[in-house]
Write a protein that holds these residues in place. Structure first.
Motif, PDB file in Angstrom:
ATOM      1  N   LYS A 180       5.040 -10.339  -2.718  1.00 56.08           N
ATOM      2  CA  LYS A 180       5.192 -10.786  -4.107  1.00 56.08           C
ATOM      3  C   LYS A 180       6.302  -9.921  -4.682  1.00 56.08           C
ATOM      4  CE  LYS A 180       2.625 -11.017  -8.514  1.00 56.08           C
ATOM      5  NZ  LYS A 180       1.417 -10.554  -9.236  1.00 56.08           N
ATOM      6  N   TYR A 181       7.061 -10.386  -5.641  1.00 55.14           N
ATOM      7  CA  TYR A 181       8.233  -9.660  -6.164  1.00 55.14           C
ATOM      8  C   TYR A 181       9.246  -9.374  -5.048  1.00 55.14           C
ATOM      9  CZ  TYR A 181       4.957  -8.355  -9.968  1.00 55.14           C
ATOM     10  OH  TYR A 181       4.033  -8.340 -10.979  1.00 55.14           O
ATOM     11  N   GLN A 203       8.482  -8.022  -2.323  1.00 59.78           N
ATOM     12  CA  GLN A 203       8.032  -6.774  -1.696  1.00 59.78           C
ATOM     13  C   GLN A 203       6.650  -6.982  -1.101  1.00 59.78           C
ATOM     14  OE1 GLN A 203      10.089  -4.127  -1.834  1.00 59.78           O
ATOM     15  NE2 GLN A 203      11.536  -5.022  -3.278  1.00 59.78           N
ATOM     16  N   ILE A 223       2.919  -6.370  -0.913  1.00 56.62           N
ATOM     17  CA  ILE A 223       1.884  -5.848  -1.820  1.00 56.62           C
ATOM     18  C   ILE A 223       0.585  -5.569  -1.079  1.00 56.62           C
ATOM     19  CG2 ILE A 223       2.839  -6.969  -3.874  1.00 56.62           C
ATOM     20  CD1 ILE A 223       0.426  -8.988  -3.603  1.00 56.62           C
ATOM     21  N   GLY A 224       0.511  -5.921   0.211  1.00 57.93           N
ATOM     22  CA  GLY A 224      -0.707  -5.670   0.959  1.00 57.93           C
ATOM     23  C   GLY A 224      -0.730  -6.463   2.251  1.00 57.93           C
ATOM     24  N   ASP A 260      -5.829  -6.664   1.189  1.00 55.69           N
ATOM     25  CA  ASP A 260      -6.074  -5.238   1.007  1.00 55.69           C
ATOM     26  C   ASP A 260      -4.728  -4.529   0.808  1.00 55.69           C
ATOM     27  OD1 ASP A 260      -7.689  -3.044   0.780  1.00 55.69           O
ATOM     28  OD2 ASP A 260      -8.691  -3.351   2.713  1.00 55.69           O
ATOM     29  N   GLY A 261      -4.761  -3.372   0.172  1.00 52.02           N
ATOM     30  CA  GLY A 261      -3.537  -2.610  -0.053  1.00 52.02           C
ATOM     31  C   GLY A 261      -2.932  -2.127   1.252  1.00 52.02           C
ATOM     32  N   LEU A 262      -1.697  -1.675   1.180  1.00 53.73           N
ATOM     33  CA  LEU A 262      -0.994  -1.251   2.390  1.00 53.73           C
ATOM     34  C   LEU A 262      -1.575   0.031   2.958  1.00 53.73           C
ATOM     35  CD1 LEU A 262       2.699  -1.898   1.326  1.00 53.73           C
ATOM     36  CD2 LEU A 262       1.332  -3.211   2.950  1.00 53.73           C
ATOM     37  N   THR A 282       5.197   2.243   2.186  1.00 52.87           N
ATOM     38  CA  THR A 282       5.427   1.839   0.808  1.00 52.87           C
ATOM     39  C   THR A 282       5.779   0.358   0.753  1.00 52.87           C
ATOM     40  OG1 THR A 282       7.769   2.329   0.896  1.00 52.87           O
ATOM     41  CG2 THR A 282       6.305   4.122   0.243  1.00 52.87           C
ATOM     42  N   ALA A 283       5.761  -0.171  -0.450  1.00 54.27           N
ATOM     43  CA  ALA A 283       6.009  -1.599  -0.635  1.00 54.27           C
ATOM     44  C   ALA A 283       7.419  -1.979  -0.205  1.00 54.27           C
ATOM     45  CB  ALA A 283       5.803  -1.955  -2.097  1.00 54.27           C
TER      46      ALA A 283
END
Lengths: 106, 401
Positions: free
Chosen positions: A66-67, A69, A71-72, A90-92, A103-104
């Motif tokens: 998303k964006y 980048q 996001i997970g 889930d988050g990265l 990082t994203a």
């Protein structure tokens, strides 16, 4: 308040998810706006206002963008038109305890 | 195109947008005296001191910077410093150090010590007289036209939701880009809310030291969470964000960093430290709406902004979450059309036109800056029309002893 048209905004070309503008009910048809182009998408699940909807099929374990980048990571397979949230994303760095982190960006 | 506003020119630094007399107790004993004076004298602004006792040196140093910064804020025209006596505090927050630091601030700084006045009762009478005299003195000053670049804006996002990264933060960011292009100053903060997007910010750093400081602030925050056995990702996003559609910290951060705009990052400031030159700055700070506006005001912001998603706010959202930065008005804005529809009063700017496709980011950015200039020229924000003021917390790291 005037009812909002059922739109899905894809914020960056190539993103896997868009943001639902309006309250989406399963089976409803949405207009997906991405980089000035509009395509139709049928909702496979309910998707509340402001929440994310998959605009393409996503495999379990795939990074979700998303964006423009990451996001997970998808924790389950997600079909196009489905709600994307904590139940399948889930988050990265989930469970990180101060070790190496991703990082994203990139 | 907004080029100027009407503010109070100061002997040093930027113009003020308000003309306040600040009661500044520098220890907890003096809070009651400040409160007593505030009950009988009209139109004062009163700080509540959390005290320095049992705090370690770097927290005491932070308290000093917050108190000094509030006194130095351009919106403050005069200060009444109140203490037990000159040498009562630890060295970091001692009265004489504060007076030395404010020596060249170009505004009247009066002192009132309970010990010298002969106790609380007599100090109260003396304090009332000083405060009333200061109010009469600063009331002679008049607004003059100053360039919009004299504005320093401190920004925070809150109750983020799916609209925040589309019509909320990017709309505010567009206005902040315009302000920076007109030699203004912008600060954003919330170190926990850049985690996952810090590399994108680091790439925009003007120099290596800014980049390194920014990344160290992020690393420090992660270490602090680890030290108490928590993954920062279980603290942020908050439940309200998740209910309104934000899933991961990376997603929240990517939406959040848009609020500062797109210009180069000129510095990574310690909490409550003022930027020296115009431009965009990051300031270390936590995510609390009942504290961060105070830190931003202490760093010199004449206006603090809360850019809110608000997707999980109740009907008729309580403005208690809209905390003024004590000396600086708080400007409440949202890009969520549902929140805007709920709020008959209270919303200073509605940027939801970007989400609805009726306005471009550039149009909204110019309109936000025009509204900020109106506030800077004297129009009260909705928050300023309320008497309620929650006590703002100074941000401390702890532990406490």
């Amino acid at each position: 308040m005037e009812k909002l048209p059922l739109r899905v905004l894809v914020l960056h070309a190539g993103d896997d998810v868009g943001v639902m503008v309006g309250d989406g009910l399963r089976g409803a048809s949405c207009e997906v706006e991405s980089a000035g182009r509009k395509t139709a998408l049928a909702l496979a699940t309910d998707v509340p206002f402001g929440h994310k909807v998959a605009v393409r099929d996503i495999a379990a374990g795939d990074a979700v963008r998303k964006y423009g980048q990451k996001i997970g990571v998808a924790t389950h397979a997600i079909a196009a038109g489905s709600h994307v949230h904590v139940h399948n994303l889930d988050g990265l760095n989930a469970g990180l305890r101060g070790t190496t982190r991703e990082t994203a960006h990139g | 195109m907004v080029e100027s506003f009407h503010g109070y020119r100061r002997a040093r630094g930027r113009a003020g947008i308000r003309n306040k007399v600040l009661l500044l107790p520098i220890d907890r004993y003096s809070n009651q005296l400040a409160w007593n004076i505030d009950q009988t004298v009209a139109g004062l602004t009163r700080f509540t001191c959390p005290g320095d006792m049992g705090r370690h040196a770097s927290d005491r140093e932070r308290l000093f910077h917050v108190m000094r910064g509030l006194a130095q804020n351009p919106n403050v025209a005069a200060v009444l410093l109140i203490g037990v006596r000159e040498d009562f505090n630890y060295p970091e927050t001692r009265a004489q150090r504060m007076l030395d630091a404010l020596d060249d601030c170009g505004k009247p700084v009066e002192t009132l010590f309970i010990s010298h006045a002969g106790g609380m009762g007599l100090a109260g009478i003396q304090g009332e007289r000083i405060a009333r005299r200061l109010l009469r003195h600063v009331g002679r000053q008049q607004r003059q036209e100053v360039p919009v670049g004299d504005l320093c804006i401190g920004i925070k996002c809150g109750i983020s939701d799916g609209t925040s990264g589309i019509s909320g933060n990017p709309a505010l960011g567009s206005a902040m880009d315009l302000l920076v292009s007109r030699q203004g100053t912008v600060m954003f903060s919330e170190t926990t809310e850049i985690i996952g997007a810090e590399q994108l910010l680091a790439e925009r750093a003007r120099d290596a030291s800014t980049r390194d400081r920014l990344l160290e602030m992020v690393a420090r925050t992660e270490r602090q969470a680890c030290a108490v056995g928590e993954d920062i990702r279980s603290i942020n996003p908050i439940p309200s964000n998740i209910k309104a559609g934000i899933t991961t910290l990376e997603e929240k951060s990517l939406g959040a960093i848009a609020k500062g705009g797109t210009t180069a990052l000129c510095g990574a400031l310690e909490h409550a430290h003022a930027p020296e030159e115009p431009g965009l700055y990051f300031m270390d700070g936590w995510m609390a709406g009942n504290s961060l506006p105070l830190g931003l005001a202490a760093a010199g912001a004449q206006i603090t902004i809360l850019q809110s998603g608000g997707g999980d706010m109740p009907d008729d959202p309580p403005l208690s979450v809209v905390n003024p930065g004590l000396v600086s008005p708080n400007f409440f804005m949202s890009g969520n059309p549902n929140l805007a529809a709920k709020l008959e009063v209270g919303l200073d700017f509605d940027s939801s036109g970007v989400l609805l496709g009726t306005h471009t980011l550039a149009e909204i950015g110019e309109a936000i800056l025009a509204e900020l200039a109106a506030v800077a020229s004297g129009q009260p924000t909705w928050g300023e029309t309320q008497k309620f003021m929650e006590t703002q917390e100074v941000w401390f790291d702890g532990p406490f002893f």
